[in-house]
Design a protein around this motif. Structure first.
Motif, PDB file in Angstrom:
ATOM      1  N   THR A 114      47.684  38.388  28.525  1.00 42.67           N
ATOM      2  CA  THR A 114      48.955  37.852  29.018  1.00 42.67           C
ATOM      3  C   THR A 114      49.495  38.645  30.201  1.00 42.67           C
ATOM      4  N   ARG A 115      48.923  39.806  30.461  1.00 43.90           N
ATOM      5  CA  ARG A 115      49.405  40.631  31.573  1.00 43.90           C
ATOM      6  C   ARG A 115      48.714  40.285  32.892  1.00 43.90           C
ATOM      7  N   VAL A 116      47.662  39.450  32.827  1.00 44.18           N
ATOM      8  CA  VAL A 116      46.821  39.195  34.004  1.00 44.18           C
ATOM      9  C   VAL A 116      46.997  37.751  34.481  1.00 44.18           C
ATOM     10  N   LEU A 117      47.494  37.594  35.708  1.00 45.56           N
ATOM     11  CA  LEU A 117      47.628  36.266  36.303  1.00 45.56           C
ATOM     12  C   LEU A 117      46.322  35.794  36.921  1.00 45.56           C
ATOM     13  N   THR A 118      45.704  36.669  37.702  1.00 44.94           N
ATOM     14  CA  THR A 118      44.389  36.403  38.300  1.00 44.94           C
ATOM     15  C   THR A 118      43.648  37.719  38.413  1.00 44.94           C
ATOM     16  N   HIS A 210      33.185  35.698  28.552  1.00 39.83           N
ATOM     17  CA  HIS A 210      33.547  34.278  28.514  1.00 39.83           C
ATOM     18  C   HIS A 210      34.982  34.072  28.033  1.00 39.83           C
ATOM     19  N   HIS A 211      35.596  35.125  27.477  1.00 37.33           N
ATOM     20  CA  HIS A 211      36.997  35.034  27.047  1.00 37.33           C
ATOM     21  C   HIS A 211      37.966  35.153  28.230  1.00 37.33           C
ATOM     22  N   ILE A 212      37.480  35.581  29.391  1.00 42.70           N
ATOM     23  CA  ILE A 212      38.345  35.664  30.571  1.00 42.70           C
ATOM     24  C   ILE A 212      38.484  34.264  31.156  1.00 42.70           C
ATOM     25  N   THR A 213      39.701  33.776  31.183  1.00 43.96           N
ATOM     26  CA  THR A 213      39.942  32.391  31.607  1.00 43.96           C
ATOM     27  C   THR A 213      40.803  32.282  32.864  1.00 43.96           C
ATOM     28  N   VAL A 214      41.322  33.410  33.373  1.00 42.17           N
ATOM     29  CA  VAL A 214      42.165  33.341  34.570  1.00 42.17           C
ATOM     30  C   VAL A 214      41.292  33.156  35.804  1.00 42.17           C
ATOM     31  N   PRO A 215      41.844  32.566  36.872  1.00 45.11           N
ATOM     32  CA  PRO A 215      41.084  32.448  38.123  1.00 45.11           C
ATOM     33  C   PRO A 215      40.605  33.826  38.586  1.00 45.11           C
ATOM     34  N   PRO A 260      40.021  40.867  56.749  1.00 43.55           N
ATOM     35  CA  PRO A 260      40.651  39.541  56.786  1.00 43.55           C
ATOM     36  C   PRO A 260      40.057  38.574  55.771  1.00 43.55           C
ATOM     37  N   GLN A 261      38.728  38.583  55.623  1.00 40.59           N
ATOM     38  CA  GLN A 261      38.089  37.687  54.668  1.00 40.59           C
ATOM     39  C   GLN A 261      38.418  38.084  53.230  1.00 40.59           C
ATOM     40  N   ILE A 262      38.356  39.380  52.954  1.00 44.23           N
ATOM     41  CA  ILE A 262      38.611  39.861  51.595  1.00 44.23           C
ATOM     42  C   ILE A 262      40.055  39.587  51.197  1.00 44.23           C
ATOM     43  N   ILE A 263      40.995  39.877  52.088  1.00 45.78           N
ATOM     44  CA  ILE A 263      42.409  39.646  51.799  1.00 45.78           C
ATOM     45  C   ILE A 263      42.681  38.157  51.602  1.00 45.78           C
ATOM     46  N   THR A 264      42.044  37.331  52.420  1.00 45.32           N
ATOM     47  CA  THR A 264      42.209  35.884  52.271  1.00 45.32           C
ATOM     48  C   THR A 264      41.701  35.419  50.914  1.00 45.32           C
ATOM     49  N   GLN A 265      40.584  35.952  50.467  1.00 45.03           N
ATOM     50  CA  GLN A 265      40.034  35.542  49.173  1.00 45.03           C
ATOM     51  C   GLN A 265      40.930  35.987  48.019  1.00 45.03           C
ATOM     52  N   ILE A 266      41.480  37.180  48.130  1.00 44.80           N
ATOM     53  CA  ILE A 266      42.415  37.639  47.092  1.00 44.80           C
ATOM     54  C   ILE A 266      43.645  36.749  47.071  1.00 44.80           C
ATOM     55  N   ARG A 267      44.170  36.430  48.268  1.00 44.02           N
ATOM     56  CA  ARG A 267      45.352  35.557  48.353  1.00 44.02           C
ATOM     57  C   ARG A 267      45.062  34.183  47.801  1.00 44.02           C
ATOM     58  N   ASP A 268      43.943  33.589  48.229  1.00 43.94           N
ATOM     59  CA  ASP A 268      43.628  32.226  47.784  1.00 43.94           C
ATOM     60  C   ASP A 268      43.407  32.175  46.277  1.00 43.94           C
ATOM     61  N   ASN A 269      42.815  33.219  45.714  1.00 38.61           N
ATOM     62  CA  ASN A 269      42.618  33.255  44.267  1.00 38.61           C
ATOM     63  C   ASN A 269      43.960  33.349  43.547  1.00 38.61           C
ATOM     64  N   ALA A 270      44.878  34.129  44.097  1.00 36.69           N
ATOM     65  CA  ALA A 270      46.219  34.237  43.512  1.00 36.69           C
ATOM     66  C   ALA A 270      46.946  32.906  43.587  1.00 36.69           C
ATOM     67  N   VAL A 271      46.758  32.192  44.685  1.00 36.27           N
ATOM     68  CA  VAL A 271      47.378  30.873  44.818  1.00 36.27           C
ATOM     69  C   VAL A 271      46.844  29.927  43.750  1.00 36.27           C
ATOM     70  N   ARG A 272      45.543  30.005  43.484  1.00 36.05           N
ATOM     71  CA  ARG A 272      44.969  29.177  42.424  1.00 36.05           C
ATOM     72  C   ARG A 272      45.623  29.484  41.090  1.00 36.05           C
ATOM     73  N   GLY A 273      45.875  30.768  40.841  1.00 39.75           N
ATOM     74  CA  GLY A 273      46.522  31.151  39.589  1.00 39.75           C
ATOM     75  C   GLY A 273      47.951  30.683  39.511  1.00 39.75           C
ATOM     76  N   SER A 274      48.643  30.761  40.639  1.00 42.54           N
ATOM     77  CA  SER A 274      50.047  30.317  40.655  1.00 42.54           C
ATOM     78  C   SER A 274      50.145  28.808  40.454  1.00 42.54           C
ATOM     79  N   ALA A 275      49.148  28.078  40.977  1.00 46.03           N
ATOM     80  CA  ALA A 275      49.154  26.621  40.831  1.00 46.03           C
ATOM     81  C   ALA A 275      48.927  26.215  39.381  1.00 46.03           C
TER      82      ALA A 275
END
Length: 275
Positions: A114-118, A210-215, A260-275
């Motif tokens: 419950t502490r992990v969003l992505t 397999h128990h990890i379900t967050v993006p 730039p690529q790494i930061i973008t991937q971290i951001r986009d993954n967080a966006v997936r989690g927020s969605a």
């Protein structure tokens, strides 16, 4: 940088970047690495993407509490991380872990889901079976101890040479500066050895992944001499909601041209989690 005590009584030093009202993104460091290894410029660029970025010293390194008795595991480090979030009043956060920090991040997601969003797992592994450069790690920890600051910097540069990226120049100027800063903050090779023991004392996480379900975004380099990229491929297979990127020419480090690529991937993954 501020010291805070977790509910279990562990004192950790942390620092932040960005607006505290933005979504929290917590960076977990690797073996023997001070939080300064998450470069301030990198943290600021993450904060510019809309995050409140937090970095901290794991136990037994930097300015956080020492555990001379040792005997702990990665689960204890994950408990420390969850405790840091609790002490800061943060219910959950986006988690980024590199190397050993990625192992702690996996443990956190398994033990405190419950502490992990992505999750962003950077050149890490589900077990020590994938430490292709274990002989290099062991050799690094058993070298003669530095007797002064200059020797500590030289030793650090030598140690970091095995992390170099075959496709990108290693930033020696920055590493020399970082080596000196770490010596000035806290020079404690014994703490690094106890952290290494925690890796050996921790069970294989593969059966539980397999128990990890967050993006989850999984990043690795094909030039990593310390941890095989096969580890990231396996994690990608076992974590259902995951994306895998293997960077050509990247070693066991984050080359600045790839930020730039790494930061973008971290951001986009967080966006997936927020969605």
């Amino acid at each position: 940088m501020t010291m805070i005590t977790t509910p279990t009584g562990v004192s950790l030093t942390y620092g932040t970047f960005g607006d505290p009202d933005h979504p929290p993104l917590l960076l977990i460091q690797g073996l023997g690495a001070h939080m300064l290894g998450w470069r301030a410029d990198f943290c600021r660029q993450l904060a510019d993407q809309g995050f409140h970025v937090l970095r901290f010293d794991n136990r037994d390194v930097g300015l956080s509490q020492k555990f001379p008795q040792g005997g702990y595991t990665l689960a204890d480090l994950a408990n420390d991380t969850a405790g840091l979030l609790t002490a800061l009043g943060i219910p959950s956060a986006h988690i980024v872990g590199q190397s050993m920090g990625g192992m702690v991040a996996q443990q956190l997601a398994l033990d405190h889901p419950t502490r992990v969003l992505t999750l962003a797992l950077v050149y890490t592994a589900p077990s020590t079976d994938f430490l292709a450069g274990r002989d290099l790690v062991d050799e690094r920890t058993h070298r003669p101890r530095a007797r002064n600051r200059d020797e500590a910097i030289t030793l650090y540069l030598d140690n970091e040479a095995v992390c170099a990226s075959p496709g990108y120049p290693q930033d020696i100027t920055w590493l020399r500066e970082l080596g000196g800063q770490m010596y000035d903050r806290d020079h404690d090779p014994d703490g690094i050895e106890r952290q290494l023991e925690s890796l050996d004392n921790s069970p294989d996480r593969t059966p539980r992944l397999h128990h990890i379900t967050v993006p989850t975004t999984i990043l690795h380099g094909d030039g990593d001499r310390l941890i095989s990229a096969d580890a990231s491929k396996l994690m990608h297979e076992l974590i259902a909601d995951s994306k895998l990127t293997i960077y050509p020419g990247m070693g066991h480090e984050l080359p600045r041209p790839l930020w730039p690529q790494i930061i973008t991937q971290i951001r986009d993954n967080a966006v997936r989690g927020s969605a």
